[in-house]
Enzyme design. Structure first.
Site, PDB file in Angstrom:
ATOM      1  N   CYS A   2       0.870  -1.076   0.029  1.00  0.00           N
ATOM      2  CA  CYS A   2       0.005  -0.008   0.094  1.00  0.00           C
ATOM      3  C   CYS A   2       0.881   1.407   0.081  1.00  0.00           C
ATOM      4  O   CYS A   2       1.872   1.332   0.565  1.00  0.00           O
ATOM      5  CB  CYS A   2      -0.870   0.073   1.198  1.00  0.00           C
ATOM      6  N   ARG A  27       4.792   0.074  -5.967  1.00  0.00           N
ATOM      7  CA  ARG A  27       4.608  -0.807  -4.797  1.00  0.00           C
ATOM      8  C   ARG A  27       3.854  -2.055  -4.812  1.00  0.00           C
ATOM      9  O   ARG A  27       3.778  -2.963  -4.094  1.00  0.00           O
ATOM     10  CB  ARG A  27       4.460   0.009  -3.501  1.00  0.00           C
ATOM     11  N   TRP A  75      -3.143  -2.692  -1.416  1.00  0.00           N
ATOM     12  CA  TRP A  75      -2.945  -4.280  -1.747  1.00  0.00           C
ATOM     13  C   TRP A  75      -3.456  -4.713  -0.906  1.00  0.00           C
ATOM     14  O   TRP A  75      -3.313  -4.878   0.611  1.00  0.00           O
ATOM     15  CB  TRP A  75      -1.320  -4.361  -1.541  1.00  0.00           C
ATOM     16  N   ASN A 101      -1.501   2.135   5.960  1.00  0.00           N
ATOM     17  CA  ASN A 101      -0.405   1.036   5.554  1.00  0.00           C
ATOM     18  C   ASN A 101      -0.194   0.118   6.917  1.00  0.00           C
ATOM     19  O   ASN A 101       0.107   0.592   7.896  1.00  0.00           O
ATOM     20  CB  ASN A 101       0.764   1.345   5.303  1.00  0.00           C
ATOM     21  N   GLY A 102      -0.118  -1.280   6.672  1.00  0.00           N
ATOM     22  CA  GLY A 102      -0.026  -2.038   8.068  1.00  0.00           C
ATOM     23  C   GLY A 102      -1.012  -2.849   8.100  1.00  0.00           C
ATOM     24  O   GLY A 102      -1.915  -3.019   7.459  1.00  0.00           O
ATOM     25  N   GLU A 511      18.286 -16.445  -9.622  1.00  0.00           N
ATOM     26  CA  GLU A 511      17.587 -15.030  -9.678  1.00  0.00           C
ATOM     27  C   GLU A 511      16.978 -15.144 -11.284  1.00  0.00           C
ATOM     28  O   GLU A 511      15.937 -14.461 -11.654  1.00  0.00           O
ATOM     29  CB  GLU A 511      18.981 -14.166  -9.530  1.00  0.00           C
ATOM     30  N   LYS A 515      13.175 -14.090 -11.961  1.00  0.00           N
ATOM     31  CA  LYS A 515      12.705 -13.085 -12.895  1.00  0.00           C
ATOM     32  C   LYS A 515      11.885 -13.293 -13.859  1.00  0.00           C
ATOM     33  O   LYS A 515      10.637 -12.664 -14.270  1.00  0.00           O
ATOM     34  CB  LYS A 515      14.037 -12.235 -13.539  1.00  0.00           C
ATOM     35  N   GLU A 518       8.316 -13.826 -12.255  1.00  0.00           N
ATOM     36  CA  GLU A 518       7.179 -12.985 -11.554  1.00  0.00           C
ATOM     37  C   GLU A 518       6.906 -12.045 -12.638  1.00  0.00           C
ATOM     38  O   GLU A 518       5.807 -11.442 -12.546  1.00  0.00           O
ATOM     39  CB  GLU A 518       8.355 -12.017 -10.650  1.00  0.00           C
ATOM     40  N   HIS A 534      18.924 -35.149 -10.812  1.00  0.00           N
ATOM     41  CA  HIS A 534      18.392 -35.843  -9.623  1.00  0.00           C
ATOM     42  C   HIS A 534      16.946 -35.431  -9.500  1.00  0.00           C
ATOM     43  O   HIS A 534      16.127 -35.459  -8.383  1.00  0.00           O
ATOM     44  CB  HIS A 534      18.917 -35.139  -8.203  1.00  0.00           C
ATOM     45  N   LYS A 633       6.230  -4.186  -4.404  1.00  0.00           N
ATOM     46  CA  LYS A 633       7.720  -3.812  -4.549  1.00  0.00           C
ATOM     47  C   LYS A 633       8.086  -4.068  -3.107  1.00  0.00           C
ATOM     48  O   LYS A 633       9.240  -4.498  -2.977  1.00  0.00           O
ATOM     49  CB  LYS A 633       7.748  -2.336  -4.912  1.00  0.00           C
TER      50      LYS A 633
HETATM   51  C1  F6R Z   1      12.090  -9.843  -6.997  1.00  0.00           C
HETATM   52  C2  F6R Z   1      11.903  -8.898  -5.674  1.00  0.00           C
HETATM   53  C3  F6R Z   1      11.469  -9.558  -4.617  1.00  0.00           C
HETATM   54  C4  F6R Z   1      12.288  -8.737  -3.399  1.00  0.00           C
HETATM   55  C5  F6R Z   1      12.117  -9.155  -1.916  1.00  0.00           C
HETATM   56  C6  F6R Z   1      12.639  -8.449  -1.010  1.00  0.00           C
HETATM   57  O1  F6R Z   1      12.426  -9.183  -8.213  1.00  0.00           O
HETATM   58  O2  F6R Z   1      12.226  -7.734  -6.062  1.00  0.00           O
HETATM   59  O3  F6R Z   1      11.608 -10.778  -4.559  1.00  0.00           O
HETATM   60  O4  F6R Z   1      13.677  -8.999  -3.577  1.00  0.00           O
HETATM   61  O5  F6R Z   1      10.640  -8.740  -1.930  1.00  0.00           O
HETATM   62  O6  F6R Z   1      12.654  -6.950  -0.941  1.00  0.00           O
HETATM   63  P1  F6R Z   1      13.840  -6.302  -0.468  1.00  0.00           P
HETATM   64  O7  F6R Z   1      15.012  -6.225  -1.147  1.00  0.00           O
HETATM   65  O8  F6R Z   1      13.067  -4.807  -0.568  1.00  0.00           O
HETATM   66  O9  F6R Z   1      13.831  -6.597   1.089  1.00  0.00           O
END
Ligand code: F6R
Length: 638
Positions: A2, A27, A75, A101-102, A511, A515, A518, A534, A633
């Site tokens: 949010c 976000r 959110w 938020n929260g 990673e 990518k 997501e 395996h 985000k």
């Molecule tokens: C993937 C992504 C998430 C963040 C995770 C941690 O692209 O962005 O997996 O890496 O939510 O977020 P931070 O780094 O802000 O603690």
């Protein structure tokens, strides 16, 4: 997750509120809303499920204006993404509008009590209890009569009222009395029609920043909405409440009463949160990496001592030299960076490293000896699990450091010290430049700890030279963009991908798969290349591409053998290999060539084509790259 914005000043609040909400879109959200007090002192609220465009459409049909207001992107946690559940929420008698938020943990008993008092709930949210609690508290404090009186007297909107002259003590007491009943976390902004000159912001465990400019004040859940609006900021801490009019700001602490607040300069140019000519933030941020890496290493390479130096560790050289073990904790992409750090630090510094998911570490009770140093790795500095793990480790007496991008974020403030990435705002939900900067900062730490122990001066110098060449190697890797786009078009219909790499490139494989998952919603798995025998090899068929990370190095031949195994089973292979690699060309269906770098820096270069591959596949499939479904985000709930 949010996002909150708020404005009080002499201009039309809506202009900032909508612009600010757009800047918080990254976000992640599924509904949006605003509340404005108009020139007649009336509270006007407009909300819409879905994107901000929907809210704007409603505002065109039903225009509102006023010089004070709040806005929110939600959110969904409690209740689905509907108009009714969108914020702001209104206290029973329209005395207050609240955005939040929260999460309020005790909202159910509070709701039952308020319903017994006669409050009628319109939404399924936890936030609505806050609005009714404030309403109820204002009534209990006898402030409602004052509200009625002011409205009846038809007082015009008063801008520029000086807080020093006005007595807001009863209002503050009433709001605080409501807040102490809440268990959980909140960042709150509220406006009250009876006090049409005052914007209120309160924080407990969810970030809020006040923006300061001439004749106006702002509030937001992070600094990005302020670019081009406010040049100074004040970070609110837990249990603090900010009261803002156009010209005055007062900060009150729950226990200490009024406190002095620290105003800091905000260095965020207006174009810092724009796409800069790129179709998506993600692509812009991928291409920013040569520069973000330069920023991460600037001033941190010490050629005189052949080591790295950091300004904010806040630990003495003696304390650092006595560290026996590092624990890295993080989530998602930042956790992958932690794994890269494990390989780097164990190889260069011979220090044992453990990497733990923050969501596990916070509830686990691993035996950790004295001499253990915790690193919390986080782009946003607000991830709920990472924050909780950091607090747990602090409670157990271990020193904690943050590797963080967002300056002034909660984790940056709560850690004993830390290292900022200086990557600039990362707006695309899929983390790209933060990942490479995290890996680079961890390489600098590997150099630092290595030089504290066994690494020679010459070895240190060689590492510095390799690090200095890195931005240019990443620039060369970005030149694969056109080729990667063509490959993306050939494979974008696949339903499954495997990503395989070994040693330093095992985390890169994880990673790369994350990518793709997501932003394109394709199922992808990352594995250490040899491990696929395996189990995952059962997935291989003509429609399941395997992306191999195979730069030159000690395990190159081993990975080449893994490529053979996939080819023998008819699986297409996309190889990311070093420039001039002839062997792999004979085997792989597609080869993307990247420049050679030292093995401890390989993930930073080899992730580039994988970021581009995910991006181009997502675009080809028509996905919303910067705002992928269901994702946020900054994950500020557990
Ligand atoms: C993937 C992504 C998430 C963040 C995770 C941690 O692209 O962005 O997996 O890496 O939510 O977020 P931070 O780094 O802000 O603690």
């Amino acid at each position: 997750m949010c996002g909150i914005v708020g404005y009080v000043g002499r201009s039309d609040a809506l202009e900032f509120l909508l612009r600010g909400l757009r800047r918080l879109e990254y976000r992640g959200y599924d509904s949006a809303g605003v509340a404005v007090i108009d020139a007649h002192g009336h509270l006007r609220v407009v909300k819409a499920a879905g994107r901000i465009e929907g809210l704007e459409e409603r505002l065109r049909a039903d225009p509102i204006s006023g010089c004070i207001g709040i806005g929110h992107t939600r959110w969904a946690t409690h209740g689905p993404a509907t108009d009714v559940n969108a914020h702001p929420h209104i206290g029973g008698n329209g005395l207050v509008a609240v955005v939040h938020n929260g999460v309020i943990d005790n909202y159910l008993p509070l709701r039952a009590r308020l319903e017994a008092e006669g409050y009628r709930f319109r939404s399924a949210t936890d936030t609505e209890v806050i609005a009714h609690l404030v309403d109820s508290s204002l009534r209990r404090h006898g402030l409602v009569r004052e509200a009625d009186h002011r409205e009846a007297a038809g007082e015009a909107l008063v801008t520029g009222l000086d807080l020093a002259k006005a007595d807001y003590a009863p209002l503050v007491r009433a709001v605080q009395e409501a807040l102490v009943q809440l268990q959980g976390t909140y960042g709150l902004a509220m406006v009250l029609p009876a006090w049409p000159e005052v914007l209120i912001a309160c924080r407990l465990g969810s970030p809020l920043i006040v923006g300061v400019s001439e004749g106006e004040h702002f509030v937001a859940s992070d600094a990005s909405p302020f670019a081009g609006y406010a040049d100074r900021i004040v970070y609110l801490a837990d249990h603090e409440m900010a009261l803002m009019t156009a010209d005055s700001l007062r900060v009150v602490h729950r226990d200490q009463g009024r406190i002095a607040h620290q105003v800091q300069v905000l260095d965020l140019p207006p174009d810092a949160v724009d796409r800069g000519g790129f179709p998506h933030f993600m692509l812009k941020e991928i291409f920013e990496q040569p520069e973000s890496l330069r920023n991460a290493m600037r001033g941190r390479l010490d050629r005189d001592a052949a080591t790295a130096r950091f300004g904010g560790l806040n630990l003495s050289a003696q304390q650092l030299a006595s560290v026996r073990r590092l624990v890295m904790t993080a989530c998602g992409t930042s956790w992958h960076a932690g794994l890269v750090g494990e390989y780097q630090i164990e190889t260069l510094a011979r220090l044992p490293v453990e990497v733990e998911y923050a969501s596990e570490l916070r509830y686990r009770n691993p035996p950790l000896e004295p001499g253990t140093l915790l690193f919390a790795i986080t782009q946003s500095g607000e991830t709920a699990d990472t924050l909780a793990a950091l607090r747990e480790m602090k409670r157990k007496g271990h020193p904690t450091l943050a590797i963080c991008n967002v300056v002034g974020s909660t984790i940056a403030q709560e850690a004993d010290g830390g290292i900022y990435l200086h990557a600039g705002p990362e707006v695309g939900v899929a983390s790209t430049k933060a990942f490479t900067s995290q890996c680079l900062v961890l390489a600098l730490l590997a150099l630092y700890f290595g030089r504290l122990h066994h690494l020679s001066f010459d070895a240190g110098m060689r590492i510095i030279e390799q690090i200095e060449e890195l931005p240019d190697k990443v620039r060369q890797a970005l030149e694969t963009n056109d080729l990667v786009r063509q490959i993306a078009l050939r494979y974008c219909e696949a339903n499954n991908f495997l990503y395989l790499g070994r040693q330093f490139n095992y985390p890169t494989a994880l990673e790369g798969a994350l990518k793709l998952k997501e932003i394109s919603y394709i199922h992808a798995e990352g594995y250490p290349a040899a491990e696929m025998k395996h189990g995952p090899i059962a997935l291989v068929d003509a429609h399941t591409p395997s992306v191999f990370l195979m730069p030159q190095g000690p395990v190159y031949d081993k990975v080449l053998a893994n490529v053979q195994e996939i080819k023998a089973r008819g699986g297409p292979v996309i190889a990311v290999a070093c420039q001039g690699d002839r062997q792999v060309r004979q085997l792989a269906d597609e080869v993307v060539e990247i420049p050679a770098v030292a093995d401890f820096l390989q993930p930073i270069v080899s992730i580039i084509p994988l970021q581009l591959l995910a991006y181009h596949i997502a675009v080809a499939r028509g996905c919303d790259v910067d705002k992928p479904r269901n994702l946020a985000k900054s994950v500020t709930v557990e």
